[in-house]
Design a protein around this motif. Structure first.
Motif, PDB file in Angstrom:
ATOM      1  N   ALA A  23     -24.785  18.039  89.444  1.00 11.42           N
ATOM      2  CA  ALA A  23     -25.380  17.985  88.101  1.00 11.42           C
ATOM      3  C   ALA A  23     -26.770  18.607  88.097  1.00 11.42           C
ATOM      4  N   MET A  24     -27.580  18.300  89.118  1.00 10.80           N
ATOM      5  CA  MET A  24     -28.919  18.871  89.181  1.00 10.80           C
ATOM      6  C   MET A  24     -28.857  20.377  89.399  1.00 10.80           C
ATOM      7  N   ALA A  25     -27.953  20.814  90.269  1.00  9.33           N
ATOM      8  CA  ALA A  25     -27.806  22.245  90.527  1.00  9.33           C
ATOM      9  C   ALA A  25     -27.343  22.984  89.270  1.00  9.33           C
ATOM     10  N   ASP A  26     -26.398  22.387  88.543  1.00 10.79           N
ATOM     11  CA  ASP A  26     -25.947  22.997  87.281  1.00 10.79           C
ATOM     12  C   ASP A  26     -27.123  23.182  86.321  1.00 10.79           C
ATOM     13  N   MET A  27     -27.973  22.176  86.241  1.00 11.33           N
ATOM     14  CA  MET A  27     -29.117  22.239  85.336  1.00 11.33           C
ATOM     15  C   MET A  27     -30.080  23.353  85.730  1.00 11.33           C
ATOM     16  N   PHE A  28     -30.412  23.428  87.036  1.00 14.14           N
ATOM     17  CA  PHE A  28     -31.332  24.456  87.499  1.00 14.14           C
ATOM     18  C   PHE A  28     -30.747  25.855  87.312  1.00 14.14           C
ATOM     19  N   CYS A  29     -29.465  26.017  87.650  1.00 17.39           N
ATOM     20  CA  CYS A  29     -28.837  27.335  87.544  1.00 17.39           C
ATOM     21  C   CYS A  29     -28.745  27.793  86.087  1.00 17.39           C
ATOM     22  N   ALA A  30     -28.415  26.862  85.193  1.00 14.01           N
ATOM     23  CA  ALA A  30     -28.353  27.210  83.771  1.00 14.01           C
ATOM     24  C   ALA A  30     -29.732  27.627  83.266  1.00 14.01           C
ATOM     25  N   TYR A  31     -30.753  26.935  83.732  1.00 16.28           N
ATOM     26  CA  TYR A  31     -32.124  27.251  83.317  1.00 16.28           C
ATOM     27  C   TYR A  31     -32.516  28.666  83.772  1.00 16.28           C
ATOM     28  N   LEU A  32     -32.230  28.991  85.042  1.00 20.30           N
ATOM     29  CA  LEU A  32     -32.585  30.315  85.541  1.00 20.30           C
ATOM     30  C   LEU A  32     -31.751  31.403  84.878  1.00 20.30           C
ATOM     31  N   ARG A  33     -30.480  31.108  84.592  1.00 24.69           N
ATOM     32  CA  ARG A  33     -29.652  32.091  83.877  1.00 24.69           C
ATOM     33  C   ARG A  33     -30.221  32.373  82.486  1.00 24.69           C
ATOM     34  N   SER A  34     -30.669  31.316  81.812  1.00 30.22           N
ATOM     35  CA  SER A  34     -31.225  31.510  80.464  1.00 30.22           C
ATOM     36  C   SER A  34     -32.491  32.352  80.508  1.00 30.22           C
TER      37      SER A  34
END
Length: 249
Positions: A210-221
């Motif tokens: 869940a934390m990794a998904d959040m960080f990756c989505a943030y960097l993708r955005s």
């Protein structure tokens, strides 16, 4: 993997005011194999005492008793308890720096995959080493101002800065700096809170994902936004180019 937060993230605190303090470096370096074995035994005993008793009840006498040596033998290499704690933390800084670089500097893997691996390693480390992390955190005032502490933080910052250049190649430096600070601050706060309660392997894996998904989505955005910002500039540059006239025969 041990003490990610203590190395990279817990050191992101405001430095304490300069003050005179007792020496915290080792008294002398072991040169013979027997001396190396003695120091290793002392440090192993120190880890056990620290985990069992905590920083407040950590003493050189207790370490000597656990190691089965005289207090004088301990003092040959460590002038006081602060120097023992500092050595334990210094060893963790070195080990974690190497492991952090091993993950984030592995250019054979995409940046976001590396970030996901770091999240999983960090969360598991926090849970497995929760007791030791708390004890070393309690002892932090003894060595927080040491040059080695600032060097450790600087090394972590350099690794993270280089990683952000890969993950966000089109972003401005200020954007990368904010992203790095947000991720490391979240690591520190969330990891500490999550590890305060005993967790199962399944819980650790689910929370890490869940934390990794959040960080990756943030960097993708951030990356997508920078690419969109570059497109009008590229179009204007192309529009400004005059078409070449066909060569006259």
């Amino acid at each position: 993997m041990k003490e990610y937060s203590h190395f990279l993230f817990a050191l992101r605190t405001t430095p304490m005011a300069d003050r005179k303090s007792s020496p915290i470096s080792s008294r002398r370096k072991p040169k013979q194999a027997r001396s190396n074995d003695l120091v290793a035994a002392i440090l192993e005993a120190a880890l056990q005492v620290l985990e069992k008793e905590g920083a407040q009840r950590f003493t050189t006498t207790r370490v000597a008793e656990r190691a089965g040596v005289s207090v004088g033998s301990v003092y040959q290499y460590f002038p006081n308890k602060a120097s023992i704690l500092f050595r334990l933390q210094s060893d963790e800084w070195k080990q974690t720096s190497e492991m952090l670089g091993g993950i984030l500097e592995d250019t054979q893997r995409p940046p976001l995959e590396r970030l996901r691996m770091l999240v999983h390693a960090f969360v598991r480390s926090e849970c497995e080493e929760a007791g030791m992390r708390v004890a070393l955190s309690d002892a932090a005032p003894l060595y927080r101002d040491a040059p080695e502490a600032h060097e450790a933080r600087a090394a972590g910052d350099r690794i993270m800065k280089a990683f952000m250049r890969e993950a966000l190649p089109h972003a401005v430096e200020a954007t990368r700096a904010i992203a790095a600070d947000l991720i490391t601050t979240t690591f520190s706060a969330v990891g500490k809170q999550f590890s305060e309660t005993p967790r199962t392997d399944a819980e650790i894996a689910a929370y890490s994902d869940a934390m990794a998904d959040m960080f990756c989505a943030y960097l993708r955005s951030l990356g997508h936004g920078q690419e969109q910002a570059l497109q009008p500039q590229q179009k204007r540059g192309q529009a400004g180019k005059r078409p070449r006239r066909p060569a006259s025969r």
